[in-house]
Write a protein that holds these residues in place. Structure first.
Motif, mmCIF file in Angstrom:
data_model
loop_
_atom_site.group_PDB
_atom_site.id
_atom_site.type_symbol
_atom_site.label_atom_id
_atom_site.label_comp_id
_atom_site.label_asym_id
_atom_site.label_seq_id
_atom_site.Cartn_x
_atom_site.Cartn_y
_atom_site.Cartn_z
ATOM 1 N N TYR A 29 40.637 17.189 -7.115
ATOM 2 C CA TYR A 29 39.869 16.410 -6.320
ATOM 3 C C TYR A 29 38.865 15.758 -6.816
ATOM 4 O O TYR A 29 38.137 16.103 -7.641
ATOM 5 C CB TYR A 29 39.335 17.106 -4.902
ATOM 6 C CG TYR A 29 40.468 17.756 -4.166
ATOM 7 C CD1 TYR A 29 40.808 17.033 -2.959
ATOM 8 C CD2 TYR A 29 40.882 19.189 -4.329
ATOM 9 C CE1 TYR A 29 41.956 17.572 -2.330
ATOM 10 C CE2 TYR A 29 41.900 19.586 -3.391
ATOM 11 C CZ TYR A 29 42.374 18.941 -2.539
ATOM 12 O OH TYR A 29 43.388 19.333 -1.568
ATOM 13 N N THR A 30 38.580 14.486 -6.306
ATOM 14 C CA THR A 30 37.307 13.668 -6.754
ATOM 15 C C THR A 30 36.427 13.807 -5.616
ATOM 16 O O THR A 30 36.746 13.485 -4.320
ATOM 17 C CB THR A 30 37.871 12.324 -7.097
ATOM 18 O OG1 THR A 30 38.664 11.624 -6.232
ATOM 19 C CG2 THR A 30 38.415 12.528 -8.663
ATOM 20 N N TYR A 31 35.248 13.451 -5.871
ATOM 21 C CA TYR A 31 34.152 13.593 -4.983
ATOM 22 C C TYR A 31 33.956 12.245 -4.293
ATOM 23 O O TYR A 31 34.247 10.996 -5.137
ATOM 24 C CB TYR A 31 32.940 13.976 -5.384
ATOM 25 C CG TYR A 31 31.591 13.844 -4.453
ATOM 26 C CD1 TYR A 31 31.446 14.714 -3.321
ATOM 27 C CD2 TYR A 31 30.899 12.681 -4.340
ATOM 28 C CE1 TYR A 31 30.641 14.444 -2.358
ATOM 29 C CE2 TYR A 31 29.747 12.485 -3.327
ATOM 30 C CZ TYR A 31 29.817 13.634 -2.353
ATOM 31 O OH TYR A 31 28.755 13.537 -1.587
ATOM 32 N N THR A 32 33.870 11.835 -3.047
ATOM 33 C CA THR A 32 33.445 10.699 -2.488
ATOM 34 C C THR A 32 32.454 10.631 -1.513
ATOM 35 O O THR A 32 32.082 11.695 -0.769
ATOM 36 C CB THR A 32 34.675 10.038 -1.732
ATOM 37 O OG1 THR A 32 34.378 8.973 -1.038
ATOM 38 C CG2 THR A 32 35.400 11.058 -0.477
ATOM 39 N N GLU A 33 31.512 9.620 -1.235
ATOM 40 C CA GLU A 33 30.219 9.624 -0.504
ATOM 41 C C GLU A 33 30.886 9.434 0.722
ATOM 42 O O GLU A 33 30.154 9.586 1.576
ATOM 43 C CB GLU A 33 29.418 8.485 -1.113
ATOM 44 C CG GLU A 33 28.371 8.832 -2.363
ATOM 45 C CD GLU A 33 27.577 9.676 -2.097
ATOM 46 O OE1 GLU A 33 27.051 9.763 -0.775
ATOM 47 O OE2 GLU A 33 26.934 10.408 -2.951
ATOM 48 N N ASN A 34 32.101 8.571 0.822
ATOM 49 C CA ASN A 34 32.669 8.462 2.324
ATOM 50 C C ASN A 34 33.324 9.298 2.757
ATOM 51 O O ASN A 34 34.599 9.652 2.296
ATOM 52 C CB ASN A 34 33.147 6.858 2.146
ATOM 53 C CG ASN A 34 33.812 6.367 3.312
ATOM 54 O OD1 ASN A 34 33.666 7.220 4.485
ATOM 55 N ND2 ASN A 34 34.483 5.387 3.459
ATOM 56 N N GLU A 35 33.071 10.146 3.859
ATOM 57 C CA GLU A 35 33.823 11.265 4.289
ATOM 58 C C GLU A 35 35.011 10.890 5.031
ATOM 59 O O GLU A 35 35.834 11.543 5.177
ATOM 60 C CB GLU A 35 32.806 11.997 5.324
ATOM 61 C CG GLU A 35 32.446 11.314 6.458
ATOM 62 C CD GLU A 35 31.525 12.118 7.232
ATOM 63 O OE1 GLU A 35 30.200 12.461 7.142
ATOM 64 O OE2 GLU A 35 31.869 12.749 8.331
ATOM 65 N N ASP A 36 34.873 9.376 5.342
ATOM 66 C CA ASP A 36 36.340 8.992 6.197
ATOM 67 C C ASP A 36 37.290 8.917 5.072
ATOM 68 O O ASP A 36 38.525 8.692 5.734
ATOM 69 C CB ASP A 36 35.778 7.818 6.854
ATOM 70 C CG ASP A 36 34.959 8.061 7.837
ATOM 71 O OD1 ASP A 36 34.751 9.140 8.515
ATOM 72 O OD2 ASP A 36 34.076 6.906 8.314
ATOM 73 N N GLU A 37 37.063 8.934 3.949
ATOM 74 C CA GLU A 37 38.317 8.656 3.204
ATOM 75 C C GLU A 37 38.662 10.032 2.257
ATOM 76 O O GLU A 37 39.543 9.991 1.534
ATOM 77 C CB GLU A 37 38.250 7.593 2.039
ATOM 78 C CG GLU A 37 37.123 7.875 1.056
ATOM 79 C CD GLU A 37 36.921 6.862 -0.094
ATOM 80 O OE1 GLU A 37 37.266 5.928 0.143
ATOM 81 O OE2 GLU A 37 36.009 7.209 -1.008
ATOM 82 N N ALA A 38 37.978 11.113 2.761
ATOM 83 C CA ALA A 38 38.339 12.495 2.126
ATOM 84 C C ALA A 38 39.311 13.022 2.904
ATOM 85 O O ALA A 38 39.565 13.098 4.021
ATOM 86 C CB ALA A 38 36.992 13.056 1.877
ATOM 87 N N GLN A 39 40.014 14.007 2.061
ATOM 88 C CA GLN A 39 41.059 14.741 2.647
ATOM 89 C C GLN A 39 40.711 16.113 2.873
ATOM 90 O O GLN A 39 41.139 17.009 3.631
ATOM 91 C CB GLN A 39 42.424 14.749 1.818
ATOM 92 C CG GLN A 39 43.250 13.508 1.760
ATOM 93 C CD GLN A 39 42.684 12.590 0.949
ATOM 94 O OE1 GLN A 39 42.171 12.638 -0.279
ATOM 95 N NE2 GLN A 39 42.759 11.293 1.246
#
Lengths: 453, 222
Positions: A29-39
Motif C-alpha cells: 500500500y502507499t500512504y495518502t494524505e487524502n483519506e477519501d482516496e484510501a482503501q
C-alpha cells in the motif's frame, strides 16, 4: 492501493503508528494524505480525553457511510477502553492491539481486496505470533534524526486519574537485545536523539521476574553502545519514569555515560502527600525529594522536568499550596501543568470533578508563574555560555532555527540554513526568557553528517 | 473480524467455591496453579472471554493452594454482579500480581496496626494469615456487625470492630473516632486500606500524633 492512518494522542501512539505504516507499506500500500482516496483507513485511538473518542466515532460513521459506494477496510488500534472496544468491534472491520500487528496483513488479505500482499502466498513478517513480536517490525521513523523506541507497553500502577492500565493492559517489557540492537542501528544511521518510551520506563524488566535485565542495566548497555562509537554524537532520553521505581542505580548509570542525556522527566503530579494517596501514586514527597537530591548530587548539570495536575478532585487550597511549594523547592526546568479533567475509564471519573474551572485556571496560571520565576533564573545563568544544540526545526520567527540542548531546553538562533536541521551546532547563549533561550550560531559540530538531511 | 485479546496472557483459573458472608459480600475461591504473590498484593480478574476486568486484593494466605478474593457487590457494577453468581467450574481470567502493600522483614519486628474499612480488610487478612508471628491489631471500620468478615480468623483481642451505624461492635463509631481516643504509638507501623476519605483522616491523625511518614502505608480502594 492507498492507506490513510489517523494518529491521536501521545508519543507512544506516534511510535506505534510508525510501525503500523511500515506494515502497510510492506504490504504494497502507499500512504495518502487524502483519506477519501484510501482503501484502507485506520485510527490509532487515544482514550485520555473524551474529545479523542468522539473523533473516532465521527470518523468511523463517515467511513461506514462511504462503504455504500467504495471498497473500504477500516481498522482501529491504540488506547481503547474495554467498554469502548465492545462498541467499536461492531463499527470497525478490524480492531487489534499493537501486540497483534504482525497478523494485520493476514487479516486484511482475508477481506478480498486484491493487494500485492494478498497475492503473495507466503507473506509473513515473522517466524511466530508471539505477543511481543510487533516490536521487531522496523518502523518507518517519521524523522531522520529523532527516534522513539518503545521499550515497554502497558502500566501496572493504576493511578486514579489515568486509564492506561485499562486501555493498554499490563506492563510488558520488550526484550533488551532488541532494544539495544535498535539503538545501535539508529546510531549507525546517524540519529542524534533517541528516546526510550514506556508508560513507566524504569519498571522495565520487572514483569519478567528476573529473566530480563533491569532498566539501569538496559541504560548501561545503551551507554556502552555510545562508548563503542565515540565519533557518533547522540543523546539518549527516556520518558516517563515513575518515582516509585526510580532507583539510585539508574541515576548512577546516567551519570556514567556521556550519551545518556542529563535530563530527567520525573512526574510528581502533586506536591501534597494526601493528594498523592488519592491519586494512588505510591510515592511520598519525602521519597520524591530523596530522588531529586540524589540526581543533583550525581549530576548537578541535569535538568529536571515534571508533570503536575492542578485541581484534582477535592484539592484544597492548602494542598495546592504544597504543590506550589514543591515547584519552588525543586526549581524544575520545565513542568507540564494540566488542569484536571475526568478521563473516561479512569477511577477518578467516578468522583465528582468538584474544583471549578475558574479555580483550576487560577492555579494553572499561578503555578506557571511560580515555575517561570525559577526557570528564568536558571536560563539567565546560561547567558554567555556556549552549548551544543540539536537543531530540530525552523523557528516560527522568520530567519531563525530552533532546537534544544542536552537538557531539552528550547534554544533558537538566527540562520536560514535549513541543512542544519538534524545536526548538532554550537550556540552561544545571548539572551533568555523563562521558557526559552536565544543565541548566536558559532559552528556546526564536527560529527555533522549532512547526507542525512 | 479480529477480536482483540488481552495484552498479557491471562491465567485461566476455575472457580472452586463462592462463600457468601452477607447479602452483598462474598469470597470467591479459585485455582491457584503456579501463581506467586506477596501477601498484600492484588490481581486483576474477570470472567473468561469478557473484556471487563477489576482489581481485587488477594484475601488468601501465601501458603494456601488456592486463591481467594473478598468482593462486595457494587449495585451498578458489572464484574462484581457476575462474580456473585459464579458456580464451581466456571472459568476466570487472572492477571498479576500487582502492588506494594506488603510488609518487609524489618517492619515485622514492629507492632503493626492494620486500619481498614469494609472490604479494605482483604489484603490485611492475607498479611495476617501469611505471617503467624505477626504482632498486630486489626482495626476494622464497618457500618454494621454483619460486615465483620471472618472475624474469627484473628486471634482474640487483636480484632477491633468499629461499627458506625449500631453499637454491636467493639467500639461504636468510626475508626477515626477510635484513633482520636487512643494512645497512638509512634514506633509502630501502620497499614491503612479502604476509601480515600478514611485514609486521609487516619493519615492526619497519625501524622498529628508524630508517626513518621515512612511507617504509614496506604492502599486506596475505589
Amino acid at each position: 492501493m492507498k492507506y490513510h492512518v489517523i494518529t491521536l494522542g501521545c508519543q507512544m501512539n506516534l511510535s506505534d503508528s510508525e510501525r503500523v505504516t511500515t506494515v502497510l507499506d510492506q504490504m504494497g500500500y502507499t500512504y495518502t494524505e487524502n483519506e477519501d482516496e484510501a482503501q484502507v483507513v485506520g485510527i490509532l485511538a487515544c482514550s485520555v480525553r473524551q474529545k479523542a473518542i468522539d473523533k473516532v466515532y465521527s470518523r468511523i460513521h463517515k467511513w461506514n457511510k462511504r462503504k455504500d459506494k467504495d471498497n473500504l477496510i477500516t481498522f482501529l488500534s491504540g488506547c481503547i477502553l474495554p467498554s469502548d472496544k465492545e462498541k467499536f468491534l461492531k463499527l470497525f472491520d478490524i480492531v487489534f492491539q499493537m501486540s497483534e500487528l504482525q497478523k494485520l496483513p493476514e487479516i486484511i488479505s482475508q477481506y478480498g481486496i486484491v493487494t500485492p500482499a494478498a497475492l503473495k502466498q507466503e507473506f509473513s513478517f515473522g517466524v511466530n505470533n508471539e505477543l511481543s513480536t510487533f516490536w521487531n517490525i522496523d518502523p518507518k521513523y517519521a524523522s531522520k534524526f529523532e527516534a522513539y523506541i518503545p521499550i515497554q507497553n502497558g502500566c501496572d500502577k493504576f493511578c486514579t486519574f489515568c486509564a492506561v492500565p485499562y486501555t493498554r493492559g499490563r506492563e510488558v517489557s520488550r526484550p533488551s537485545n532488541e532494544i539495544i540492537s535498535e539503538v545501535e542501528r539508529l546510531v549507525l544511521a546517524g540519529y542524534k536523539s533517541i528516546t526510550l518510551l514506556g508508560q513507566n520506563v524504569n519498571s522495565y524488566g520487572l514483569d519478567k521476574k528476573g529473566e530480563e535485565i533491569s532498566f539501569a542495566q538496559l541504560l548501561d548497555a545503551i551507554g556502552q553502545v555510545g562508548d563503542k562509537y565515540p565519533n557518533k554524537k547522540f543523546w539518549v532520553y527516556y520518558t516517563s519514569p515513575h518515582p516509585r521505581d526510580m532507583t539510585n542505580d539508574v541515576i548512577d548509570v546516567m551519570a556514567q555515560y556521556q550519551c545518556i542525556a542529563k535530563q530527567v522527566h520525573l512526574p510528581v503530579q502533586s506536591g501534597d502527600d494526601k493528594m498523592l494517596i488519592k491519586m494512588n501514586r505510591k510515592h511520598t514527597m519525602q521519597t520524591y525529594h530523596g530522588i531529586i537530591d540524589y540526581i543533583r548530587l550525581k549530576m548537578p548539570e541535569a535538568t529536571i522536568f515534571t508533570d503536575i495536575i492542578v485541581g484534582f478532585t477535592g484539592e484544597t487550597d492548602e494542598q495546592y499550596a504544597n504543590t506550589k511549594k514543591a515547584v519552588a523547592d525543586i526549581k524544575y526546568n520545565m513542568a507540564y501543568i494540566a488542569m484536571y479533567s475526568q478521563r473516561p475509564g479512569a477511577v477518578s471519573s467516578r468522583w465528582a470533578d468538584d474544583i471549578s474551572m475558574e479555580v483550576k485556571k487560577q492555579r494553572h496560571h499561578d503555578l506557571t508563574q511560580e515555575l517561570g520565576k525559577h526557570t528564568e533564573v536558571y536560563n539567565k545563568m546560561l547567558v554567555g555560555k556556549t552549548v551544543d544544540v540539536l537543531v530540530t526545526h525552523p523557528d516560527r520567527k522568520d530567519g531563525f532555527l530552533s532546537g534544544h540542548n542536552e537538557g531539552k531546553q528550547v534554544i533558537r538562533f538566527a540562520s536560514n540554513d535549513h541543512t542544519l536541521i538534524g545536526n548538532f551546532v554550537k550556540v552561544k547563549i545571548t539572551s533568555s526568557t523563562p521558557f526559552s533561550m536565544q543565541g548566536e550560531l558559532l559552528k556546526v559540530h564536527q560529527s555533522v553528517d549532512l547526507k542525512l538531511v | 473480524m479480529s477480536v482483540a485479546k488481552t495484552s498479557i496472557k491471562a491465567k485461566i483459573a476455575k472457580v472452586l467455591s463462592v462463600r457468601h458472608l452477607n447479602d452483598s459480600t462474598f469470597v470467591v475461591r479459585f485455582e491457584r496453579g503456579d501463581f506467586q504473590f506477596e501477601p498484600g498484593q492484588y490481581l486483576a480478574l474477570g470472567l473468561k472471554g469478557k473484556i471487563q476486568k477489576r482489581e481485587y486484593s488477594i484475601y488468601s494466605a501465601r501458603e494456601d493452594d488456592f486463591l481467594e478474593i473478598l468482593v462486595k457487590e457494587v449495585l451498578d457494577g458489572d464484574v462484581s454482579k457476575r462474580l456473585k453468581t459464579l458456580n464451581p467450574g466456571d472459568e476466570l481470567e487472572v492477571q498479576g500480581p500487582f502492588g506494594y502493600f506488603t510488609i518487609d522483614e524489618k517492619k515485622k519486628e514492629k507492632h503493626i496496626y492494620f486500619i481498614a474499612s469494609g472490604t479494605g480488610i482483604s489484603p490485611c487478612h492475607s498479611l495476617v494469615m501469611s505471617n503467624a508471628d505477626l504482632k498486630f491489631t486489626m482495626l476494622h471500620g464497618v457500618r454494621t456487625a454483619d460486615e465483620r468478615y471472618d472475624m474469627m480468623d484473628y486471634s482474640k483481642g487483636n480484632y477491633v470492630a468499629c461499627t458506625s451505624r449500631e453499637g454491636t461492635g467493639d467500639f461504636y463509631g468510626r475508626v477515626t473516632d477510635y484513633l482520636n481516643k487512643a494512645n497512638i504509638k509512634t514506633d509502630a507501623a501502620y497499614y491503612i486500606c479502604g476509601n480515600s476519605n478514611m485514609i486521609y483522616d487516619v493519615f492526619d491523625i497519625l501524622k498529628g500524633a508524630g508517626v513518621p511518614q515512612d511507617q504509614i502505608h496506604t492502599e486506596v480502594y475505589f
